[in-house]
Design a protein around this motif. Structure first.
Motif, mmCIF file in Angstrom:
data_model
loop_
_atom_site.group_PDB
_atom_site.id
_atom_site.type_symbol
_atom_site.label_atom_id
_atom_site.label_comp_id
_atom_site.label_asym_id
_atom_site.label_seq_id
_atom_site.Cartn_x
_atom_site.Cartn_y
_atom_site.Cartn_z
ATOM 1 N N ASN A 226 20.869 34.029 -21.359
ATOM 2 C CA ASN A 226 21.930 33.143 -21.804
ATOM 3 C C ASN A 226 21.184 31.975 -22.449
ATOM 4 O OD1 ASN A 226 23.967 31.328 -22.162
ATOM 5 N ND2 ASN A 226 24.487 31.090 -20.008
ATOM 6 N N SER B 223 28.240 36.839 -9.634
ATOM 7 C CA SER B 223 29.184 36.217 -10.567
ATOM 8 C C SER B 223 29.478 37.065 -11.796
ATOM 9 C CB SER B 223 28.641 34.862 -11.030
ATOM 10 O OG SER B 223 28.523 33.992 -9.941
ATOM 11 N N GLY C 83 31.269 30.889 -20.105
ATOM 12 C CA GLY C 83 30.257 31.873 -19.711
ATOM 13 C C GLY C 83 30.707 32.753 -18.567
ATOM 14 N N MET D 42 15.885 36.053 -8.508
ATOM 15 C CA MET D 42 17.214 35.481 -8.265
ATOM 16 C C MET D 42 18.280 36.305 -8.976
ATOM 17 S SD MET D 42 18.929 33.098 -10.453
ATOM 18 C CE MET D 42 20.654 32.958 -10.276
ATOM 19 N N ARG E 178 31.614 32.172 -5.847
ATOM 20 C CA ARG E 178 30.418 31.376 -5.593
ATOM 21 C C ARG E 178 29.435 32.030 -4.618
ATOM 22 N NH1 ARG E 178 29.639 30.258 -9.255
ATOM 23 N NH2 ARG E 178 28.240 28.512 -8.891
ATOM 24 N N ASP F 288 15.492 34.716 -13.321
ATOM 25 C CA ASP F 288 16.955 34.638 -13.210
ATOM 26 C C ASP F 288 17.523 35.919 -13.805
ATOM 27 O OD1 ASP F 288 19.641 34.227 -13.710
ATOM 28 O OD2 ASP F 288 19.411 32.135 -14.323
ATOM 29 N N TYR G 250 26.619 37.180 -24.990
ATOM 30 C CA TYR G 250 26.472 36.083 -25.953
ATOM 31 C C TYR G 250 25.782 36.579 -27.215
ATOM 32 C CZ TYR G 250 26.888 33.625 -21.482
ATOM 33 O OH TYR G 250 27.297 33.202 -20.236
ATOM 34 N N ASN H 5 14.420 34.407 -17.851
ATOM 35 C CA ASN H 5 15.839 34.771 -17.771
ATOM 36 C C ASN H 5 16.095 35.944 -18.725
ATOM 37 O OD1 ASN H 5 18.862 33.320 -19.143
ATOM 38 N ND2 ASN H 5 18.693 34.723 -17.437
ATOM 39 N N MET I 282 20.594 37.169 -13.456
ATOM 40 C CA MET I 282 22.061 37.151 -13.348
ATOM 41 C C MET I 282 22.775 38.207 -14.196
ATOM 42 S SD MET I 282 23.380 35.283 -11.273
ATOM 43 C CE MET I 282 24.907 34.507 -11.285
ATOM 44 N N TYR I 283 22.226 38.488 -15.394
ATOM 45 C CA TYR I 283 22.928 39.392 -16.318
ATOM 46 C C TYR I 283 22.335 40.801 -16.295
ATOM 47 C CZ TYR I 283 25.108 35.143 -18.088
ATOM 48 O OH TYR I 283 25.820 33.964 -18.192
ATOM 49 N N GLY J 284 26.558 30.412 -5.215
ATOM 50 C CA GLY J 284 26.370 30.665 -6.647
ATOM 51 C C GLY J 284 24.892 30.748 -6.997
ATOM 52 N N GLY J 285 24.651 31.289 -8.194
ATOM 53 C CA GLY J 285 23.271 31.374 -8.658
ATOM 54 C C GLY J 285 22.691 29.999 -8.956
ATOM 55 N N LYS J 286 23.549 29.108 -9.430
ATOM 56 C CA LYS J 286 23.101 27.767 -9.810
ATOM 57 C C LYS J 286 22.399 27.054 -8.646
ATOM 58 C CE LYS J 286 25.375 25.203 -13.360
ATOM 59 N NZ LYS J 286 26.591 24.615 -13.878
ATOM 60 N N PRO J 287 23.034 26.974 -7.461
ATOM 61 C CA PRO J 287 22.341 26.309 -6.354
ATOM 62 C C PRO J 287 21.077 27.018 -5.888
ATOM 63 C CG PRO J 287 24.574 26.949 -5.706
ATOM 64 C CD PRO J 287 24.434 27.283 -7.147
#
Ligand SMILES: Cc1ncc(COP(=O)(O)O)c(C=O)c1O
Length: 402
Positions: free
Chosen positions: A177, A240, A41, A236, A249, A206, A327, A173, A208-209, A101-104
Motif C-alpha cells: 500500500n 482486516s 483502504g 506481521m 480490529r 507487513d 491500489y 510491505n 497485511m495484503y 489491528g495491524g496498526k498497533p
C-alpha cells in the motif's frame, strides 16, 4: 484559562493524509456534490457469515471479559497454524502477539524497541502511517526510494546505501500500500544478502495484503525465504483485509520472544487485550473455510484490469499494473506544468488531486502523502460501475488540461 498544547512528540507527527482526503470528500458530499471517493483502504465485501456467527456464539457463551493482554491461547494457536500452513514458518505460541489491528502491532513494535536517534528504513512509496509511528516512538525515519521503473520495489543497492550504524529496523510491505508491488522470493533473497551483512538491522514485514494477489503470483515472506533472518524478523499480519474485517480490529505478529514480551508490557499498560469477541471471530477466520479468498481476489483482479486500462487511456497518465493489494499508483508526470480550466497551472500531484476533486468530484490521494511524487493512489475496492464512472471523469479531467 488553561490552554491546551500538544506534547513535543506529537508535534513531530502529522494527521493521516488519507483520512484528510476522505474528510474533504465527505464535506463536499454534504454540500450536495456527487463525489466519488477512491481514498478508502478497505475491502467493500462483507465479513463472511461463518465468522460473524462465531462472534455471536462467543457473546452467547459469555466470552465478554478481559483476556490475556496479547491474545487468547486459541487465537495464538490458530496464528501458529496459519504461519506453518501458509508460510512454512515455525513459531511457538510464546512468539505470537495479538493487538487491536495491524496498526498497533507496528506501533507497539516501534515503541518497544526505539531509542532517540535510532533509524528506521522506510521504503517509499510507503503506507502513510510508518514514518509517523516511527516519529511517535522517538525514532527517525530514513526513506529509501523504489523507482516506478523497477516496480516501486526497494533494490539491494538502495537498501545498502540507507543502512547506517544507527539503523534499527527495515520495514517491508508486500503487497504494498500504495503501489500494489509484490516482492518475489528472489527479490527478497537479494535484500536478504544485504541484511545478512548487517546483523544489527531488524526486519518488520507487513504482510497485511498477503491474500490479495493476482496473475497466479505465489506469496513469499522474508523470514521464510531467508531463514538466517528469522531471529531478527517480526512477521506481521492481520484479518482486516483478507477477511474483510477492518472494523473488528485484530492484527497479529510473530517473532523473537524478547520482543514479543516487550510488546506485551506496552499492551498491558496501554490498550489491554483486543476485543474478546473479535478474537473469537478471528479464530474462525483463520481456522475456517478459506475458499472465498481466491474468489474475492479474482474480483479485485478484474477491477484492477479495468482501472489500469482506463487510466492508461487518460492523457498524461501512466499507470503500471500492480500484482497485489487493491491500489494503483499512476504517474501524473505528463500532467505537470499544464493548465486546468480553472486557470491554475498544475505544479504537483497535490494540485492535480485538488483540481480533480474540484472539477470532476473524484477524490484520490496525492503521491507526496506516500513519499513519492508525482503520483496518486486509487483504491479500487469498489464496484466496477463506480470505477468506470470515476475513471471516465479522470479521463475527462486530463483531456481538459492544456
Ligand atoms: C500496509 C498496511 N498495513 C497495516 C494496515 C493496518 O491494518 P489494520 O486496519 O488492521 O490496523 C493497513 C491498513 O490500511 C495497511 O494498508
Amino acid at each position: 484559562m488553561a490552554v491546551f498544547s500538544e506534547s513535543d512528540t506529537l508535534k513531530r507527527v502529522k494527521p493521516s493524509p488519507t483520512l484528510a482526503v476522505s474528510a474533504k470528500a465527505r464535506e463536499l458530499t454534504r454540500q450536495g456534490k456527487k463525489v466519488i471517493s477512491l481514498s478508502a483502504g478497505e475491502p467493500d465485501f462483507d465479513t463472511p457469515e461463518n465468522i460473524c456467527d462465531a462472534a455471536i456464539k462467543a457473546i452467547k457463551r459469555g466470552e465478554t471479559r478481559y483476556t490475556d493482554v496479547d491474545g487468547i491461547p486459541e487465537l495464538k494457536s490458530a496464528i501458529v497454524d496459519k504461519f506453518k500452513r501458509e508460510n512454512g514458518l515455525e513459531y511457538k505460541t510464546t512468539q505470537v502477539s495479538v493487538s487491536p489491528g495491524g496498526k498497533p502491532v507496528i506501533y507497539n513494535a516501534m515503541m518497544a524497541s526505539l531509542n532517540p536517534g535510532d533509524e528506521v528504513i522506510v521504503p517509499a512509496p510507503y503506507w502513510v502511517s510508518y514514518p509517523d509511528m516511527v516519529l511517535l516512538a522517538g525514532g527517525t525515519p530514513v526513506f529509501a526510494i523504489g523507482e516506478m521503473e523497477t516496480g516501486f520495489k526497494l533494490k539491494p543497492e538502495t537498501l545498502e546505501a540507507a543502512i547506517t550504524p544507527k539503523t534499527k529496523w527495515l520495514i517491508l510491505n508486500s503487497p504494498s500500500n500504495p503501489s500494489g508491488a509484490v516482492y518475489t522470493a528472489d527479490e527478497l533473497r537479494g535484500l536478504g544478502e544485504v541484511l545478512k551483512r548487517h546483523p544489527h538491522v531488524w526486519i518488520l514485514t507487513d504482510d497485511m495484503y498477503e491474500h490479495i494477489l493476482f496473475d497466479g503470483m505465489t506469496y513469499a515472506t522474508i523470514a521464510q525465504v531467508v531463514p538466517e533472518l528469522y531471529e531478527r524478523t517480526l512477521t506481521m499480519n492481520g484479518v482486516s483485509k483478507a477477511y474483510s474485517m477492518t472494523g473488528w480490529r485484530i492484527g497479529y505478529c510473530a517473532g523473537p520472544e524478547p520482543l514479543i514480551k516487550a510488546m506485551s508490557k506496552i499492551i498491558s499498560q496501554s490498550t489491554s487485550n483486543p476485543c474478546s469477541i473479535a478474537q473469537w471471530a478471528a479464530v474462525e477466520a483463520l481456522n475456517g473455510p478459506q475458499d472465498f479468498i481466491p474468489q474475492r481476489s479474482a474480483i479485485f483482479q478484474k477491477r484492477r484490469d479495468l482501472v489500469v486500462a482506463m487510466l492508461n487511456g487518460a492523457k498524461g497518465i501512466h499507470c503500471p499494473t500492480p500484482e497485489g493489494a487493491f491500489y494503483v499508483y499512476p504517474s501524473v508526470a505528463g500532467c505537470i506544468g499544464k493548465q486546468a480550466p480553472s486557470g491554475k497551472i498544475i505544479t504537483s500531484d497535490e494540485e492535480f488531486a485538488g483540481e480533480l476533486l474540484q472539477q470532476e468530484e473524484v477524490a484520490v490521494v496525492h503521491g507526496a502523502a506516500f513519499g513519492l511524487s508525482p503520483f496518486f493512489r486509487i483504491s479500487y475496492a469498489t464496484s466496477e460501475i463506480v470505477l468506470t464512472e470515476a475513471c471516465s471523469r479522470i479521463q475527462r479531467f486530463c483531456a481538459s488540461l492544456k
